[in-house]
Design an enzyme around this catalytic site. Structure first.
Site, mmCIF file in Angstrom:
data_model
loop_
_atom_site.group_PDB
_atom_site.id
_atom_site.type_symbol
_atom_site.label_atom_id
_atom_site.label_comp_id
_atom_site.label_asym_id
_atom_site.label_seq_id
_atom_site.Cartn_x
_atom_site.Cartn_y
_atom_site.Cartn_z
ATOM 1 C CB VAL A 16 8.949 0.642 1.440
ATOM 2 C CG1 VAL A 16 8.116 -0.411 2.145
ATOM 3 C CG2 VAL A 16 8.520 0.784 -0.011
ATOM 4 N NE ARG A 75 8.510 7.000 -11.031
ATOM 5 C CZ ARG A 75 7.781 6.162 -10.285
ATOM 6 N NH1 ARG A 75 6.725 6.617 -9.620
ATOM 7 N NH2 ARG A 75 8.101 4.905 -10.183
ATOM 8 C CE1 TYR A 135 -0.139 4.528 -5.051
ATOM 9 C CE2 TYR A 135 -1.509 5.253 -3.232
ATOM 10 C CZ TYR A 135 -0.324 5.308 -3.933
ATOM 11 O OH TYR A 135 0.685 6.148 -3.536
ATOM 12 N NE ARG A 166 9.449 7.671 -2.828
ATOM 13 C CZ ARG A 166 8.846 7.065 -3.842
ATOM 14 N NH1 ARG A 166 9.553 6.400 -4.736
ATOM 15 N NH2 ARG A 166 7.539 7.134 -3.963
ATOM 16 C CG HIS A 221 2.208 9.295 -6.221
ATOM 17 N ND1 HIS A 221 2.334 8.019 -6.707
ATOM 18 C CD2 HIS A 221 1.566 10.006 -7.190
ATOM 19 C CE1 HIS A 221 1.777 7.958 -7.916
ATOM 20 N NE2 HIS A 221 1.304 9.150 -8.223
ATOM 21 C CE LYS A 228 3.426 7.834 -1.555
ATOM 22 N NZ LYS A 228 3.881 6.431 -1.423
ATOM 23 C CG ASN A 245 7.429 5.917 -0.392
ATOM 24 O OD1 ASN A 245 6.372 6.492 -0.152
ATOM 25 N ND2 ASN A 245 7.550 5.043 -1.372
ATOM 26 C CB THR A 259 9.467 1.928 -4.583
ATOM 27 O OG1 THR A 259 9.111 2.081 -5.948
ATOM 28 C CG2 THR A 259 8.209 1.747 -3.746
ATOM 29 C CD GLU A 317 -0.870 8.967 -10.940
ATOM 30 O OE1 GLU A 317 -0.029 9.885 -10.793
ATOM 31 O OE2 GLU A 317 -0.581 7.760 -10.863
HETATM 32 P P1 RTP Z 1 4.353 5.845 -6.045
HETATM 33 O O1 RTP Z 1 3.374 5.138 -6.974
HETATM 34 O O2 RTP Z 1 3.773 6.186 -4.702
HETATM 35 O O3 RTP Z 1 5.075 6.977 -6.679
HETATM 36 O O4 RTP Z 1 5.465 4.799 -5.686
HETATM 37 P P2 RTP Z 1 6.245 3.823 -6.636
HETATM 38 O O5 RTP Z 1 5.789 3.907 -8.042
HETATM 39 O O6 RTP Z 1 7.674 4.085 -6.358
HETATM 40 O O7 RTP Z 1 5.800 2.429 -6.002
HETATM 41 P P3 RTP Z 1 4.538 1.492 -6.304
HETATM 42 O O8 RTP Z 1 5.061 0.126 -6.587
HETATM 43 O O9 RTP Z 1 3.596 2.107 -7.265
HETATM 44 O O10 RTP Z 1 3.875 1.445 -4.858
HETATM 45 C C1 RTP Z 1 3.068 2.495 -4.404
HETATM 46 C C2 RTP Z 1 3.376 2.779 -2.962
HETATM 47 O O11 RTP Z 1 3.039 1.653 -2.160
HETATM 48 C C3 RTP Z 1 3.903 1.567 -1.047
HETATM 49 N N1 RTP Z 1 4.531 0.244 -1.026
HETATM 50 N N2 RTP Z 1 4.551 -0.512 0.038
HETATM 51 N N3 RTP Z 1 6.174 -3.737 0.169
HETATM 52 C C4 RTP Z 1 5.464 -2.734 0.615
HETATM 53 O O12 RTP Z 1 5.041 -2.681 1.741
HETATM 54 C C5 RTP Z 1 5.219 -1.620 -0.296
HETATM 55 N N4 RTP Z 1 5.586 -1.550 -1.565
HETATM 56 C C6 RTP Z 1 5.145 -0.353 -2.035
HETATM 57 C C7 RTP Z 1 4.944 2.653 -1.186
HETATM 58 O O13 RTP Z 1 4.587 3.734 -0.346
HETATM 59 C C8 RTP Z 1 4.854 3.050 -2.652
HETATM 60 O O14 RTP Z 1 5.231 4.384 -2.850
#
Ligand code: RTP
Length: 155
Positions: free
Chosen positions: A116, A92, A56, A109, A122, A16, A119, A98, A133
């Site tokens: 967060v 993963r 997203y 991470r 992705h 990212k 991080n 996350t 994707e």
């Molecule tokens: P990614 O899709 O980026 O691999 O991350 P992930 O599955 O671990 O997390 P996801 O729930 O899909 O969220 C995507 C990205 O959104 C940001 N995020 N911000 N509470 C918050 O402010 C928050 N929660 C998530 C993170 O950058 C996360 O990677």
């Protein structure tokens, strides 16, 4: 695309904008190479808002959706496709959770950053999202097959 199973499984991994700014590109590529996965595609891109919103889309009702799209537009992203046995699940695990604070040391991470929002990386979370994707970020012609490497040149 049904051939993307077993040792041919593929995943979409992105460094990212915050990861690129923190100079983590080499470190992240190194970890995936060292683990034994094959690099199938790699490019540095400024992603459009349209692409990021689609990427997203499943998070569109979350309060952080707009900020997330903005953060992902804040600089170039290194978009990659990696291939290998169980690459989605293993990728993963290598990333961590996350939130960096929930991520174990020795994960990407867990070792880099505290927020967060920033991080670093992705990675696709399922076979379905990997397919979606990869086709969203890459043209078919940008993906290498490694078939041209008829002999192994390292031992
Ligand atoms: P990614 O899709 O980026 O691999 O991350 P992930 O599955 O671990 O997390 P996801 O729930 O899909 O969220 C995507 C990205 O959104 C940001 N995020 N911000 N509470 C918050 O402010 C928050 N929660 C998530 C993170 O950058 C996360 O990677």
């Amino acid at each position: 695309k049904s051939g993307w199973t077993g040792v041919n499984e593929r995943t979409f991994i992105a460094v990212k904008p915050d990861g690129v700014q923190r100079r983590l590109v080499g470190e992240i590529v190194r970890r995936f190479e060292k683990k034994g996965f094959k690099l199938v595609a790699l490019k540095l891109v400024m992603a459009s808002e349209e692409l990021l919103k689609e990427h997203y889309w499943h998070l569109r009702n979350r309060p952080f959706y707009n900020r997330l799209v903005r953060d992902m537009s804040s600089g170039p992203i290194v978009a990659m496709v990696w291939q290998g046995l169980d690459v989605i699940k293993t990728g993963r695990k290598m990333m961590g959770e996350t939130s960096p604070s929930d991520s174990m040391p020795a994960t990407i991470r867990g070792d880099n950053g505290v927020e967060v929002r920033r991080n670093a990386i992705h990675g696709s979370d399922s076979v379905e999202s990997a397919h979606r994707e990869i086709s969203l970020w890459f043209q078919e012609t940008e993906l290498s097959s490694w078939d041209v490497c008829s002999t192994n040149w390292i031992y």
